[in-house]
Scaffold this motif. Structure first.
Motif, PDB file in Angstrom:
ATOM      1  N   ASP A  61      -1.658  13.339  -5.633  1.00 23.65           N
ATOM      2  CA  ASP A  61      -0.391  12.634  -5.424  1.00 23.65           C
ATOM      3  C   ASP A  61      -0.464  11.222  -6.006  1.00 23.65           C
ATOM      4  O   ASP A  61       0.500  10.722  -6.594  1.00 23.65           O
ATOM      5  N   LEU A  62      -1.610  10.570  -5.840  1.00 25.24           N
ATOM      6  CA  LEU A  62      -1.829   9.243  -6.428  1.00 25.24           C
ATOM      7  C   LEU A  62      -1.689   9.343  -7.942  1.00 25.24           C
ATOM      8  O   LEU A  62      -1.004   8.525  -8.570  1.00 25.24           O
ATOM      9  N   TRP A  63      -2.333  10.333  -8.534  1.00 26.05           N
ATOM     10  CA  TRP A  63      -2.268  10.511  -9.988  1.00 26.05           C
ATOM     11  C   TRP A  63      -0.832  10.747 -10.443  1.00 26.05           C
ATOM     12  O   TRP A  63      -0.416  10.260 -11.488  1.00 26.05           O
ATOM     13  N   ALA A  64      -0.068  11.532  -9.673  1.00 24.77           N
ATOM     14  CA  ALA A  64       1.327  11.815 -10.033  1.00 24.77           C
ATOM     15  C   ALA A  64       2.150  10.526 -10.039  1.00 24.77           C
ATOM     16  O   ALA A  64       2.945  10.287 -10.957  1.00 24.77           O
ATOM     17  N   LEU A  65       1.964   9.675  -9.037  1.00 21.04           N
ATOM     18  CA  LEU A  65       2.698   8.410  -8.971  1.00 21.04           C
ATOM     19  C   LEU A  65       2.279   7.480 -10.109  1.00 21.04           C
ATOM     20  O   LEU A  65       3.106   6.768 -10.676  1.00 21.04           O
ATOM     21  N   GLU A  66       1.004   7.490 -10.446  1.00 22.28           N
ATOM     22  CA  GLU A  66       0.532   6.654 -11.554  1.00 22.28           C
ATOM     23  C   GLU A  66       1.113   7.137 -12.882  1.00 22.28           C
ATOM     24  O   GLU A  66       1.470   6.321 -13.732  1.00 22.28           O
ATOM     25  N   ILE A 121       0.856  -1.192   0.000  1.00 19.77           N
ATOM     26  CA  ILE A 121       0.000   0.000   0.000  1.00 19.77           C
ATOM     27  C   ILE A 121       0.890   1.239   0.000  1.00 19.77           C
ATOM     28  O   ILE A 121       1.792   1.363   0.833  1.00 19.77           O
ATOM     29  N   VAL A 122       0.632   2.137  -0.935  1.00 23.37           N
ATOM     30  CA  VAL A 122       1.331   3.421  -0.990  1.00 23.37           C
ATOM     31  C   VAL A 122       0.401   4.471  -0.383  1.00 23.37           C
ATOM     32  O   VAL A 122      -0.700   4.681  -0.871  1.00 23.37           O
ATOM     33  N   VAL A 123       0.861   5.115   0.684  1.00 27.99           N
ATOM     34  CA  VAL A 123       0.053   6.114   1.389  1.00 27.99           C
ATOM     35  C   VAL A 123       0.386   7.499   0.855  1.00 27.99           C
ATOM     36  O   VAL A 123       1.556   7.908   0.856  1.00 27.99           O
ATOM     37  N   VAL A 124      -0.630   8.219   0.380  1.00 24.74           N
ATOM     38  CA  VAL A 124      -0.443   9.569  -0.160  1.00 24.74           C
ATOM     39  C   VAL A 124      -1.369  10.549   0.552  1.00 24.74           C
ATOM     40  O   VAL A 124      -2.345  10.147   1.168  1.00 24.74           O
ATOM     41  N   GLU A 125      -1.044  11.830   0.442  1.00 26.86           N
ATOM     42  CA  GLU A 125      -1.869  12.860   1.087  1.00 26.86           C
ATOM     43  C   GLU A 125      -3.173  13.085   0.333  1.00 26.86           C
ATOM     44  O   GLU A 125      -4.245  13.116   0.930  1.00 26.86           O
ATOM     45  N   GLU A 126      -3.077  13.274  -0.976  1.00 29.98           N
ATOM     46  CA  GLU A 126      -4.243  13.645  -1.773  1.00 29.98           C
ATOM     47  C   GLU A 126      -4.320  12.806  -3.042  1.00 29.98           C
ATOM     48  O   GLU A 126      -3.331  12.188  -3.448  1.00 29.98           O
ATOM     49  N   ASN A 154       3.487  -0.590  -9.043  1.00 32.36           N
ATOM     50  CA  ASN A 154       2.219  -1.197  -9.440  1.00 32.36           C
ATOM     51  C   ASN A 154       1.527  -1.759  -8.195  1.00 32.36           C
ATOM     52  O   ASN A 154       1.287  -2.959  -8.088  1.00 32.36           O
ATOM     53  N   ALA A 155       1.238  -0.888  -7.260  1.00 35.84           N
ATOM     54  CA  ALA A 155       0.680  -1.296  -5.971  1.00 35.84           C
ATOM     55  C   ALA A 155      -0.723  -0.731  -5.798  1.00 35.84           C
ATOM     56  O   ALA A 155      -1.300  -0.148  -6.712  1.00 35.84           O
ATOM     57  N   ARG A 156      -1.259  -0.914  -4.607  1.00 37.04           N
ATOM     58  CA  ARG A 156      -2.528  -0.284  -4.230  1.00 37.04           C
ATOM     59  C   ARG A 156      -2.197   0.986  -3.456  1.00 37.04           C
ATOM     60  O   ARG A 156      -1.068   1.185  -3.015  1.00 37.04           O
ATOM     61  N   TYR A 157      -3.205   1.823  -3.246  1.00 40.40           N
ATOM     62  CA  TYR A 157      -2.982   3.116  -2.598  1.00 40.40           C
ATOM     63  C   TYR A 157      -3.900   3.299  -1.400  1.00 40.40           C
ATOM     64  O   TYR A 157      -4.888   2.578  -1.228  1.00 40.40           O
ATOM     65  N   HIS A 158      -3.556   4.313  -0.596  1.00 39.51           N
ATOM     66  CA  HIS A 158      -4.455   4.786   0.449  1.00 39.51           C
ATOM     67  C   HIS A 158      -4.317   6.304   0.515  1.00 39.51           C
ATOM     68  O   HIS A 158      -3.233   6.829   0.783  1.00 39.51           O
ATOM     69  N   VAL A 159      -5.405   7.011   0.216  1.00 43.06           N
ATOM     70  CA  VAL A 159      -5.403   8.478   0.216  1.00 43.06           C
ATOM     71  C   VAL A 159      -5.860   8.968   1.580  1.00 43.06           C
ATOM     72  O   VAL A 159      -6.980   8.682   2.016  1.00 43.06           O
ATOM     73  N   LEU A 160      -4.999   9.715   2.262  1.00 40.82           N
ATOM     74  CA  LEU A 160      -5.326  10.224   3.599  1.00 40.82           C
ATOM     75  C   LEU A 160      -6.333  11.365   3.562  1.00 40.82           C
ATOM     76  O   LEU A 160      -7.131  11.531   4.476  1.00 40.82           O
ATOM     77  N   GLY A 161      -6.273  12.181   2.524  1.00 41.37           N
ATOM     78  CA  GLY A 161      -7.143  13.346   2.465  1.00 41.37           C
ATOM     79  C   GLY A 161      -6.627  14.502   3.295  1.00 41.37           C
ATOM     80  O   GLY A 161      -7.386  15.355   3.746  1.00 41.37           O
ATOM     81  N   GLY A 162      -5.315  14.554   3.486  1.00 40.10           N
ATOM     82  CA  GLY A 162      -4.696  15.624   4.262  1.00 40.10           C
ATOM     83  C   GLY A 162      -3.579  15.084   5.141  1.00 40.10           C
ATOM     84  O   GLY A 162      -3.195  13.917   5.039  1.00 40.10           O
ATOM     85  N   VAL A 163      -3.069  15.945   5.997  1.00 38.39           N
ATOM     86  CA  VAL A 163      -2.017  15.568   6.939  1.00 38.39           C
ATOM     87  C   VAL A 163      -2.361  16.112   8.314  1.00 38.39           C
ATOM     88  O   VAL A 163      -3.196  17.006   8.449  1.00 38.39           O
TER      89      VAL A 163
END
Length: 201
Positions: free
Chosen positions: A93-98, A85-90, A104-113
């Motif tokens: 950020d997920l789109w940038a990594l993609e 799982i790749v943890v991103v803020e927004e 080629n993993a799954r993600y988790h969007v925190l929605g902030g810090v």
């Protein structure tokens, strides 16, 4: 006091455009005029696309991504590494990594810090959902890919405290010299991080 030079519909369009990131009142007026001048090419198709997006787009209940299905296409893709799982803020950020196609993993969007000064605590962002996903099992690594800010690092430490100590490996993005970067143009914090994150040659 400025006078209105357009009808209420146009003024409303300008006001809404001005709420977008990077657009102030003046830029919003220019954008609105451009849309109006290109009504058939831009304004009408954009209005239809936004109407459809408003109907179809949902937040993925698993990872927090935006998509037209829940769970999202990333969460349901069998070709993805479901153990990471790749943890991103927004979502951005997920789109940038993609776009970088670096993992080629799954993600988790925190929605902030976490930001105590702004009153943002652990219950205000998606940390509980991440902890729950890890606790369900099958996860071997959590990559914390938050921004290298004080709030980002505070969030990373908090996440590590919440899910650390078990079988799950916790890693974070390396911080340092960007590809093509020149040392003379980098700030001291970036240079210090590059030295600390040095790797064998």
């Amino acid at each position: 006091m400025s006078r209105s030079v357009a009808g209420p519909e146009i003024e409303r369009l300008i006001q809404l455009l001005a709420k977008l990131p990077g657009l102030g009142p003046r830029s919003a007026r220019r954008a609105a005029l451009h849309l109006i001048n290109k009504k058939d090419e831009l304004l009408v198709p954009l209005a239809k696309a936004m109407d459809l997006a408003g109907e179809k787009i949902v937040i993925c209940s698993t990872c927090g991504n935006v998509d037209t299905s829940d769970p999202c296409l990333i969460c349901t893709d069998p070709r993805r590494d479901g153990t990471t799982i790749v943890v991103v803020e927004e979502v951005a950020d997920l789109w940038a990594l993609e776009r970088a196609t670096a993992i080629n993993a799954r993600y988790h969007v925190l929605g902030g810090v976490l930001s105590p000064l702004d009153g943002i605590g652990p219950d205000d962002i998606g940390i509980a959902g991440l902890v729950r996903r890890v606790a369900e099992g099958g996860i071997s690594e959590v990559i914390i890919a938050v921004n290298a800010t004080v709030e980002g690092q505070t969030t990373a430490h908090y996440i590590t405290d919440q899910i650390g100590g078990g079988e799950v490996r916790i890693s974070r993005l390396a911080h340092g010299v960007p590809v093509g970067g020149e040392l003379d143009y980098l700030d001291e914090g970036t240079l210090a991080a590059a030295i600390r994150s040095r790797t064998p040659f």
